[in-house]
Design a protein around this motif. Structure first.
Motif, short mmCIF file in Angstrom:
data_model
loop_
_atom_site.label_atom_id
_atom_site.label_comp_id
_atom_site.label_asym_id
_atom_site.label_seq_id
_atom_site.Cartn_x
_atom_site.Cartn_y
_atom_site.Cartn_z
N ARG A 1 -27.18 -1.74 45.44
CA ARG A 1 -26.16 -0.46 45.39
C ARG A 1 -24.75 -0.73 46.01
O ARG A 1 -24.42 0.45 46.09
CB ARG A 1 -26.67 0.38 45.94
CG ARG A 1 -28.85 0.97 45.31
CD ARG A 1 -28.61 1.41 44.25
NE ARG A 1 -30.15 1.37 43.37
CZ ARG A 1 -31.07 2.16 43.68
NH1 ARG A 1 -30.05 3.69 43.45
NH2 ARG A 1 -32.30 1.95 42.90
N THR B 1 -35.18 -6.39 47.79
CA THR B 1 -35.07 -5.19 48.49
C THR B 1 -35.71 -5.09 49.82
O THR B 1 -36.08 -4.12 50.26
CB THR B 1 -36.54 -4.68 46.88
OG1 THR B 1 -37.31 -5.16 46.75
CG2 THR B 1 -35.34 -3.97 45.81
N SER B 2 -36.99 -6.37 50.15
CA SER B 2 -37.51 -6.68 51.15
C SER B 2 -36.26 -6.92 52.49
O SER B 2 -36.83 -6.18 53.59
CB SER B 2 -38.42 -7.29 51.61
OG SER B 2 -39.50 -7.36 50.37
N GLU C 1 -31.42 -11.66 41.10
CA GLU C 1 -30.19 -9.95 42.32
C GLU C 1 -29.59 -11.26 43.16
O GLU C 1 -29.93 -12.27 43.62
CB GLU C 1 -31.02 -9.32 42.98
CG GLU C 1 -32.91 -10.64 44.01
CD GLU C 1 -33.95 -9.37 44.17
OE1 GLU C 1 -34.14 -7.92 43.67
OE2 GLU C 1 -34.15 -9.97 44.54
N GLN D 1 -37.96 -4.28 38.38
CA GLN D 1 -38.63 -4.71 39.58
C GLN D 1 -39.67 -5.66 39.83
O GLN D 1 -39.73 -6.57 41.24
CB GLN D 1 -39.15 -3.75 39.99
CG GLN D 1 -38.80 -2.38 40.25
CD GLN D 1 -37.55 -2.28 40.61
OE1 GLN D 1 -37.31 -2.43 42.13
NE2 GLN D 1 -36.29 -1.82 40.49
N GLN E 1 -31.10 3.16 37.23
CA GLN E 1 -29.64 2.91 38.44
C GLN E 1 -28.40 3.50 38.12
O GLN E 1 -28.57 4.81 36.96
CB GLN E 1 -29.57 1.00 38.48
CG GLN E 1 -30.31 0.49 38.21
CD GLN E 1 -30.36 -0.13 40.00
OE1 GLN E 1 -29.44 -0.06 40.50
NE2 GLN E 1 -31.74 -0.05 40.85
N ILE F 1 -33.96 -5.93 52.68
CA ILE F 1 -32.84 -4.54 53.03
C ILE F 1 -33.58 -3.69 53.53
O ILE F 1 -33.21 -2.81 54.55
CB ILE F 1 -32.71 -3.70 51.45
CG1 ILE F 1 -31.11 -4.35 50.35
CG2 ILE F 1 -31.48 -2.55 52.01
CD1 ILE F 1 -31.05 -3.66 49.41
N ARG F 2 -35.20 -3.32 53.56
CA ARG F 2 -35.72 -2.77 54.47
C ARG F 2 -35.86 -3.73 55.36
O ARG F 2 -36.05 -2.88 57.35
CB ARG F 2 -36.41 -2.68 54.20
CG ARG F 2 -36.98 -1.77 52.84
CD ARG F 2 -38.49 -1.61 52.41
NE ARG F 2 -38.87 -2.37 52.60
CZ ARG F 2 -39.27 -3.02 51.42
NH1 ARG F 2 -39.72 -3.05 50.47
NH2 ARG F 2 -41.02 -3.94 51.48
N SER G 1 -28.76 -4.78 42.71
CA SER G 1 -29.38 -4.77 44.32
C SER G 1 -28.81 -4.12 45.01
O SER G 1 -30.85 -3.79 46.11
CB SER G 1 -29.78 -6.47 44.08
OG SER G 1 -29.69 -6.84 42.95
N ARG H 1 -34.96 -10.82 36.55
CA ARG H 1 -34.76 -9.35 36.01
C ARG H 1 -34.05 -9.25 35.15
O ARG H 1 -33.45 -9.97 34.55
CB ARG H 1 -33.99 -8.73 37.83
CG ARG H 1 -34.58 -8.80 39.03
CD ARG H 1 -36.42 -8.16 39.31
NE ARG H 1 -36.78 -8.41 40.46
CZ ARG H 1 -37.61 -9.43 40.79
NH1 ARG H 1 -38.25 -10.02 39.65
NH2 ARG H 1 -38.17 -9.64 42.13
#
Length: 363
Positions: A124, A18-19, A357, A74, A84, A21-22, A122, A55
């Motif tokens: 998408r 998630t980090s 993930e 998460q 999701q 991707i940002r 993770s 997860r």
């Protein structure tokens, strides 16, 4: 302060998806770095060795709406879940969609024969597999199917195996096995022999082992209960006998139920009596596929009240179960305490996979 590129590389490979991707939006260098296959491989290796990045992916159907819902935890404490969206391909045209896997962060979603999707929740990212064009057995009708997923380390390829149960003109069930290669994006027929009859239609009767091997509960030609395994790199089947003193599967009076699920780095067999109000779960662990006397009875868990069936293990040996209300609960053998996760769904429709993930794309 400017850090050397190799230091940035090492730091980023230890961060959650998630980090990352940002962080692709930070600059062009970070974007190209995070998309680099070497970075993705190193990131997968780093996170696979850390239990705190485990997860839980939960599939269920709502009691009232009957809507199919997928949720991904998460954090490792399993107290925050994000819903999701199913790949739009499935929508509501399939009565039930099975979760097969995961393998390196990839999950296989199966509607029914020839309707299969590879999905990385993770990031998408999903891919609808082309329908098999292989000629089916002449004069036969496909009556069912089962699936497997795994990684071929020799060819750096992800594969899906589709086992079709075909009813011949003589009313005999014959297997046809087809293998999909992600690299080739195509299906081909497997010409070897399947040495056992798969107990199909239940995700708790199949699992991925060490990413390269897929396993099913099955019955061999001598009617012995076995684990049937398929090696994705060697493309060979193998039978491994179950422990000899665990009772008879499906015995009418005291019906025993068997489940195979991953347990740490091993294959576990959970044996319990379906009709008991207070259930005991015997946990067996396999030492080596194909070996004689390869099973060790690890422990007996219970008695547990108002629980229906085991679904898997999370970290520290906690067992995930469905209770008699169709709710997801976690039992900690060390404290002998039950924790409710708050998921409700139609009984028997809860499915879970313990998920690691990854950044791996299926496109």
């Amino acid at each position: 302060m400017n850090l050397p590129e190799d230091v940035i590389f090492e730091i980023l490979t230890r961060l959650p998806v998630t980090s990352l991707i940002r962080f692709k939006c930070v600059c062009k260098f970070w974007y190209s770095l995070i998309k680099n296959p070497n970075f993705i491989s190193k990131h997968l290796h780093n996170l696979s060795s850390q239990e705190n990045y485990l997860r839980l992916l939960v599939s269920r159907r709502g009691n009232i709406t009957n809507k199919r819902i997928l949720s991904l935890s998460q954090n490792d404490t399993l107290d925050v879940f994000i819903n999701q969206d199913f790949p739009a391909y499935f929508n509501d045209k399939f009565g039930h969609v099975r979760l097969i896997g995961p393998c390196n962060g990839i999950v296989c979603l199966c509607g029914y024969p020839d309707n299969i999707v590879l999905w990385n929740p993770s990031i998408r990212d999903y891919k609808i597999l082309p329908q098999s064009q292989i000629q089916r057995l002449f004069g036969s009708a496909v009556r069912g199917s089962d699936f497997g997923l795994g990684f071929d380390s020799k060819k750096n390829d992800y594969k899906v195996i589709q086992v079709l149960f075909c009813l011949s003109i003589n009313r005999v069930v014959v297997y046809q096995v087809e293998i999909y290669s992600l690299n080739a994006n195509s299906w081909r027929k497997y010409n070897g022999i399947v040495p056992a009859k798969i107990k199909y239609g239940n995700t708790s009767w199949s699992m991925v082992y060490k990413n390269e091997i897929f396993c099913w509960l099955a019955q061999d030609v001598d009617n012995h209960e076995v684990i049937l395994s398929f090696n994705m790199s060697e493309e060979t089947f193998q039978n491994t006998k179950l422990p000899s003193n665990i009772g008879i599967f499906g015995e009418q009076e005291i019906r025993s139920v068997w489940v195979i699920v991953p347990f740490k780095e091993s294959i576990s067999l959970i044996v319990y009596r379906l009709k008991e109000v207070e259930k005991y779960y015997d946990l067996w662990v396999m030492n080596e596929l194909g070996a004689k006397s390869c099973w060790t009875k690890l422990q007996r868990i219970g008695p547990l009240s108002r629980v229906e069936r085991p679904l898997g293990f999370c970290k520290n040996g906690e067992i995930i179960l469905e209770n008699s209300s169709g709710q997801l609960v976690i039992y900690d053998p060390s404290s002998q305490g039950l924790k409710t996760l708050g998921f409700y769904g139609k009984r028997g429709r809860l499915e879970i996979v313990v998920y690691k993930e990854s950044l791996i794309s299926v496109n």
